[in-house]
Write an enzyme that holds these catalytic residues in place. Structure first.
Site, PDB file in Angstrom:
ATOM      1  N   ASP A  74       0.822  -1.217   0.000  1.00  0.00           N
ATOM      2  CA  ASP A  74       0.000   0.000   0.000  1.00  0.00           C
ATOM      3  C   ASP A  74       0.854   1.264   0.000  1.00  0.00           C
ATOM      4  O   ASP A  74       1.978   1.269   0.493  1.00  0.00           O
ATOM      5  CB  ASP A  74      -0.914  -0.026   1.241  1.00  0.00           C
ATOM      6  N   HIS A 109       2.184   3.148  -8.962  1.00  0.00           N
ATOM      7  CA  HIS A 109       1.987   1.696  -9.143  1.00  0.00           C
ATOM      8  C   HIS A 109       3.178   1.084  -9.886  1.00  0.00           C
ATOM      9  O   HIS A 109       3.627  -0.007  -9.576  1.00  0.00           O
ATOM     10  CB  HIS A 109       0.687   1.427  -9.900  1.00  0.00           C
ATOM     11  N   LEU A 141       9.654 -21.393  -3.694  1.00  0.00           N
ATOM     12  CA  LEU A 141       8.867 -20.305  -3.084  1.00  0.00           C
ATOM     13  C   LEU A 141       7.474 -20.323  -3.697  1.00  0.00           C
ATOM     14  O   LEU A 141       7.329 -20.304  -4.922  1.00  0.00           O
ATOM     15  CB  LEU A 141       9.552 -18.953  -3.372  1.00  0.00           C
TER      16      LEU A 141
HETATM   17  C1  IPE Z   1      -5.459  -2.571   0.320  1.00  0.00           C
HETATM   18  O1  IPE Z   1      -5.144  -1.248   0.094  1.00  0.00           O
HETATM   19  C2  IPE Z   1      -5.470  -3.328  -0.967  1.00  0.00           C
HETATM   20  C3  IPE Z   1      -4.180  -3.506  -1.633  1.00  0.00           C
HETATM   21  C4  IPE Z   1      -3.042  -3.048  -1.240  1.00  0.00           C
HETATM   22  C5  IPE Z   1      -4.230  -4.291  -2.828  1.00  0.00           C
HETATM   23  P1  IPE Z   1      -6.252  -0.135  -0.105  1.00  0.00           P
HETATM   24  O2  IPE Z   1      -5.531   1.116  -0.410  1.00  0.00           O
HETATM   25  O3  IPE Z   1      -7.255  -0.596  -1.088  1.00  0.00           O
HETATM   26  O4  IPE Z   1      -6.946  -0.081   1.325  1.00  0.00           O
HETATM   27  P2  IPE Z   1      -7.735   1.086   2.042  1.00  0.00           P
HETATM   28  O5  IPE Z   1      -8.759   1.607   1.074  1.00  0.00           O
HETATM   29  O6  IPE Z   1      -6.743   2.138   2.414  1.00  0.00           O
HETATM   30  O7  IPE Z   1      -8.322   0.440   3.259  1.00  0.00           O
HETATM   31  C1  IPE Z   2      -1.654   0.204  -3.295  1.00  0.00           C
HETATM   32  O1  IPE Z   2      -1.469   1.575  -3.338  1.00  0.00           O
HETATM   33  C2  IPE Z   2      -2.029  -0.399  -4.628  1.00  0.00           C
HETATM   34  C3  IPE Z   2      -3.399  -0.931  -4.643  1.00  0.00           C
HETATM   35  C4  IPE Z   2      -4.303  -0.809  -3.713  1.00  0.00           C
HETATM   36  C5  IPE Z   2      -3.786  -1.637  -5.842  1.00  0.00           C
HETATM   37  P1  IPE Z   2      -2.675   2.587  -3.323  1.00  0.00           P
HETATM   38  O2  IPE Z   2      -3.102   2.839  -4.722  1.00  0.00           O
HETATM   39  O3  IPE Z   2      -3.763   2.149  -2.402  1.00  0.00           O
HETATM   40  O4  IPE Z   2      -1.957   3.870  -2.735  1.00  0.00           O
HETATM   41  P2  IPE Z   2      -2.546   4.908  -1.707  1.00  0.00           P
HETATM   42  O5  IPE Z   2      -3.026   4.133  -0.524  1.00  0.00           O
HETATM   43  O6  IPE Z   2      -3.656   5.628  -2.391  1.00  0.00           O
HETATM   44  O7  IPE Z   2      -1.393   5.797  -1.377  1.00  0.00           O
HETATM   45 MG    MG Z   3      -4.115   2.416  -0.450  1.00  0.00          MG
END
Ligand code: IPE
Ligand code: IPE
Ligand code: MG
Length: 247
Positions: A23, A40, A134
């Site tokens: 995240d 990403h 793995l």
């Molecule tokens: C959790 O992150 C999902 C992934 C990292 C794939 P999110 O960014 O979707 O979670 P919230 O919305 O902050 O809870």
């Molecule tokens: C994690 O990063 C990737 C996915 C959830 C797919 P985010 O896109 O949630 O990044 P933030 O949380 O908005 O910074």
């Molecule tokens: Mg996120």
């Protein structure tokens, strides 16, 4: 794979299964005035490094949360860039993963994915199915609640079909119906980005998992953070509801 030895790590007490909520990509990009998709993309580079490092350490199971059942709420543009990055990752890395004996698996509802990423992932699963160094579980269109509901439905079907009786359902049997049935429960769950929540990740499986949170955004998460999480994990006293022998 190389074999770097980190002296602070006790190699006899490694976690068997590490799970990571990747995240913070969006915030990493925003901080740099870049579009979210640049975050990403940078995140994918970390996937390469972390998968390799986990393999080098000799940890057998790694589960990466890549796309949740709730992530469809994002814009079409963002969802499509995430799907494209999945294809990019697999196309670029599959040879290396395969030669490093990595077995790719997916947890989540793969059927709902667009056809190109779906096919790419099915090919990767098929190519690597006999590897066993793995086990890399990619959580794609994964939700912990969805996992549990699916398991309940599969069990109900087996009862309906006369294969099992309701009172045969116990924790072990239920576990057999989850996506993660072949894996031990995660020992260590890592969530970078500063959020202190599970976001519908492995709800059933984390009953006694140790958590490690960090403010670092995923695109900045390097092997040194992984080592730190493992070193911290090794200081934990896991009691599973019991009492330590020496107390
Ligand atoms: C959790 O992150 C999902 C992934 C990292 C794939 P999110 O960014 O979707 O979670 P919230 O919305 O902050 O809870
Ligand atoms: C994690 O990063 C990737 C996915 C959830 C797919 P985010 O896109 O949630 O990044 P933030 O949380 O908005 O910074
Ligand atoms: Mg996120």
């Amino acid at each position: 794979m190389s074999n770097t030895i980190i002296k602070e790590i006790d190699y006899d007490r490694l976690p068997k299964h590490v799970a990571i909520i990747m995240d913070g990509n969006g915030r990493w990009a925003r901080k740099r005035l870049l579009p979210r998709k640049a975050g990403h993309k940078a995140g994918v580079e970390r996937v390469k490094e972390i998968v390799e490092t986990v393999g080098d350490l000799g940890i057998k199971y790694l589960t990466l949360y890549a796309f949740s059942t709730e992530n469809w709420k994002r814009s079409n543009d963002e969802v499509s860039s995430l799907m494209k990055l999945l294809v990019y990752y697999l196309r670029n890395e599959i040879k290396t993963l395969h030669s490093n004996q990595v077995k790719i698996k997916v947890i989540g509802e793969l059927s709902k994915l667009p056809s190109t990423p779906k096919q790419e992932i099915l090919d990767a699963i098929n190519l690597t199915k006999n590897n066993d160094k793995l086990i890399l579980n990619i959580a794609l269109n994964y939700g912990g609640r969805q996992d549990i509901i699916r398991a309940a439905k599969l069990f109900a079907k087996d009862v309906n079909d006369g294969k099992l009786k309701i009172n045969q359902l116990d924790e072990e049997t239920f576990n057999n119906y989850l996506y993660t049935s072949d894996n031990p429960d995660p020992d260590l769950l890592i969530r970078p980005s500063g959020e202190l929540r599970i976001s519908n990740f492995l709800l059933y499986q984390i009953a006694y998992t140790e958590f490690w949170f960090s403010n670092i955004y995923w695109p900045d998460f390097s092997k040194k953070h992984l080592y730190q999480a493992i070193i911290d994990f090794q200081q934990r006293d896991r009691r599973y509801g019991g009492i330590k022998d020496d107390k």
